[in-house]
Design a protein around this motif. Structure first.
Motif, mmCIF file in Angstrom:
data_model
loop_
_atom_site.group_PDB
_atom_site.id
_atom_site.type_symbol
_atom_site.label_atom_id
_atom_site.label_comp_id
_atom_site.label_asym_id
_atom_site.label_seq_id
_atom_site.Cartn_x
_atom_site.Cartn_y
_atom_site.Cartn_z
ATOM 1 N N ILE A 66 25.665 -19.006 17.886
ATOM 2 C CA ILE A 66 25.905 -18.179 19.072
ATOM 3 C C ILE A 66 24.982 -18.649 20.190
ATOM 4 C CG2 ILE A 66 25.791 -15.836 20.009
ATOM 5 C CD1 ILE A 66 26.503 -14.825 17.224
ATOM 6 N N THR A 67 25.525 -18.711 21.407
ATOM 7 C CA THR A 67 24.726 -19.166 22.546
ATOM 8 C C THR A 67 23.725 -18.090 22.972
ATOM 9 O OG1 THR A 67 26.390 -18.382 24.126
ATOM 10 C CG2 THR A 67 26.520 -20.703 23.440
ATOM 11 N N ARG A 68 22.626 -18.573 23.537
ATOM 12 C CA ARG A 68 21.579 -17.705 24.081
ATOM 13 C C ARG A 68 21.969 -17.290 25.503
ATOM 14 N NH1 ARG A 68 18.821 -22.488 22.220
ATOM 15 N NH2 ARG A 68 18.002 -22.148 20.149
ATOM 16 N N PRO A 69 21.200 -16.383 26.133
ATOM 17 C CA PRO A 69 21.531 -15.946 27.506
ATOM 18 C C PRO A 69 21.658 -17.090 28.516
ATOM 19 C CG PRO A 69 19.937 -14.443 26.563
ATOM 20 C CD PRO A 69 20.103 -15.580 25.572
ATOM 21 N N ASP A 70 20.944 -18.198 28.301
ATOM 22 C CA ASP A 70 21.035 -19.326 29.226
ATOM 23 C C ASP A 70 22.161 -20.302 28.851
ATOM 24 O OD1 ASP A 70 19.925 -20.494 26.977
ATOM 25 O OD2 ASP A 70 18.194 -21.358 28.022
ATOM 26 N N GLY A 71 22.991 -19.915 27.872
ATOM 27 C CA GLY A 71 24.124 -20.741 27.461
ATOM 28 C C GLY A 71 23.786 -21.816 26.448
ATOM 29 N N THR A 72 22.525 -21.957 26.086
ATOM 30 C CA THR A 72 22.128 -23.015 25.153
ATOM 31 C C THR A 72 22.389 -22.593 23.707
ATOM 32 O OG1 THR A 72 19.836 -22.230 25.033
ATOM 33 C CG2 THR A 72 20.356 -23.922 26.700
ATOM 34 N N PHE A 73 22.508 -23.596 22.842
ATOM 35 C CA PHE A 73 22.706 -23.337 21.420
ATOM 36 C C PHE A 73 22.043 -24.422 20.599
ATOM 37 C CE2 PHE A 73 26.338 -25.948 22.649
ATOM 38 C CZ PHE A 73 26.417 -26.886 21.629
ATOM 39 N N GLU A 74 21.847 -24.114 19.324
ATOM 40 C CA GLU A 74 21.297 -25.041 18.349
ATOM 41 C C GLU A 74 22.090 -24.853 17.065
ATOM 42 O OE1 GLU A 74 16.860 -26.371 17.102
ATOM 43 O OE2 GLU A 74 17.218 -24.229 17.173
ATOM 44 N N MET A 75 22.703 -25.912 16.583
ATOM 45 C CA MET A 75 23.551 -25.816 15.400
ATOM 46 C C MET A 75 22.715 -25.833 14.120
ATOM 47 S SD MET A 75 26.541 -25.493 16.675
ATOM 48 C CE MET A 75 27.429 -25.440 15.132
ATOM 49 N N LYS A 76 23.237 -25.143 13.111
ATOM 50 C CA LYS A 76 22.652 -25.161 11.774
ATOM 51 C C LYS A 76 23.760 -24.943 10.767
ATOM 52 C CE LYS A 76 21.284 -20.405 12.384
ATOM 53 N NZ LYS A 76 20.182 -19.517 12.601
ATOM 54 N N ILE A 77 23.521 -25.410 9.550
ATOM 55 C CA ILE A 77 24.490 -25.207 8.484
ATOM 56 C C ILE A 77 23.932 -24.193 7.504
ATOM 57 C CG2 ILE A 77 25.586 -27.474 8.689
ATOM 58 C CD1 ILE A 77 23.927 -28.398 6.287
ATOM 59 N N ASN A 78 24.815 -23.460 6.865
ATOM 60 C CA ASN A 78 24.419 -22.506 5.838
ATOM 61 C C ASN A 78 24.522 -23.164 4.477
ATOM 62 O OD1 ASN A 78 23.862 -20.199 7.457
ATOM 63 N ND2 ASN A 78 26.050 -19.934 7.748
ATOM 64 N N LEU A 79 23.521 -22.886 3.655
ATOM 65 C CA LEU A 79 23.479 -23.406 2.290
ATOM 66 C C LEU A 79 23.387 -22.241 1.316
ATOM 67 C CD1 LEU A 79 20.810 -26.179 2.925
ATOM 68 C CD2 LEU A 79 23.276 -26.499 2.794
ATOM 69 N N ASP A 80 23.595 -22.494 0.067
ATOM 70 C CA ASP A 80 23.438 -21.485 -0.981
ATOM 71 C C ASP A 80 24.228 -20.216 -0.674
ATOM 72 O OD1 ASP A 80 21.547 -23.248 -2.142
ATOM 73 O OD2 ASP A 80 19.948 -22.362 -0.934
#
Length: 148
Positions: A66-80
């Motif tokens: 989900i993007t932050r208030p400034d529109g930026t994002f950081e991807m991550k993967i879910n494990l387990d």
């Protein structure tokens, strides 16, 4: 008895350093992936950014954030089964979909889903023309300037 205690302590000293190390390297090799989502030049807060690999050999079925208030994002993967997360994505080509769900007062009834407030052409990876190529040695920062 004394020998048994020393044997047990020796085994603990040998195995303790390896306990927990698997979680750090679990899952596929990933590389940082960041970016920004804008709509008509303004940052989009609360957008759901979904990356789906184009290759079945990617090691993941997809990832979203989900993007932050400034529109930026950081991807991550879910494990387990979602119990842990790992920053970044494996290298490869991805299709990208972006939505922003918002409920209106009329939609507060339990059977009415929230409405996507972004243009529908970005809502699915099939309809969206957005894409990203994650590389081992690249910056992997993606800008998605959405048009109305």
């Amino acid at each position: 008895m004394r020998d048994a205690v020393w044997t047990l302590l020796s085994l603990l000293l040998i195995t303790l350093p390896t306990i927990g190390c698997g979680a750090k390297s679990a899952g596929p090799e990933t590389y940082p992936v960041t970016g920004v989502v804008t709509l008509a030049g303004a940052p989009v807060d609360g957008a759901i950014v979904q990356f789906t690999p184009t290759s079945p050999d990617a090691g993941i079925s997809g990832a979203q954030t989900i993007t932050r208030p400034d529109g930026t994002f950081e991807m991550k993967i879910n494990l387990d089964m979602g119990k842990t997360a790992k920053l970044g994505l494996p290298p490869g080509d991805y299709k990208v979909a972006i939505t922003k769900l918002q409920a209106t007062p009329e939609q507060s009834a339990p059977n009415i889903p929230p409405k996507n407030v972004l243009p529908p052409k970005y809502a699915t990876t099939d309809a969206s023309e957005l894409s990203a190529k994650v590389t081992v040695d690249g910056e992997n920062r993606f800008e998605f300037p959405l048009a109305k």
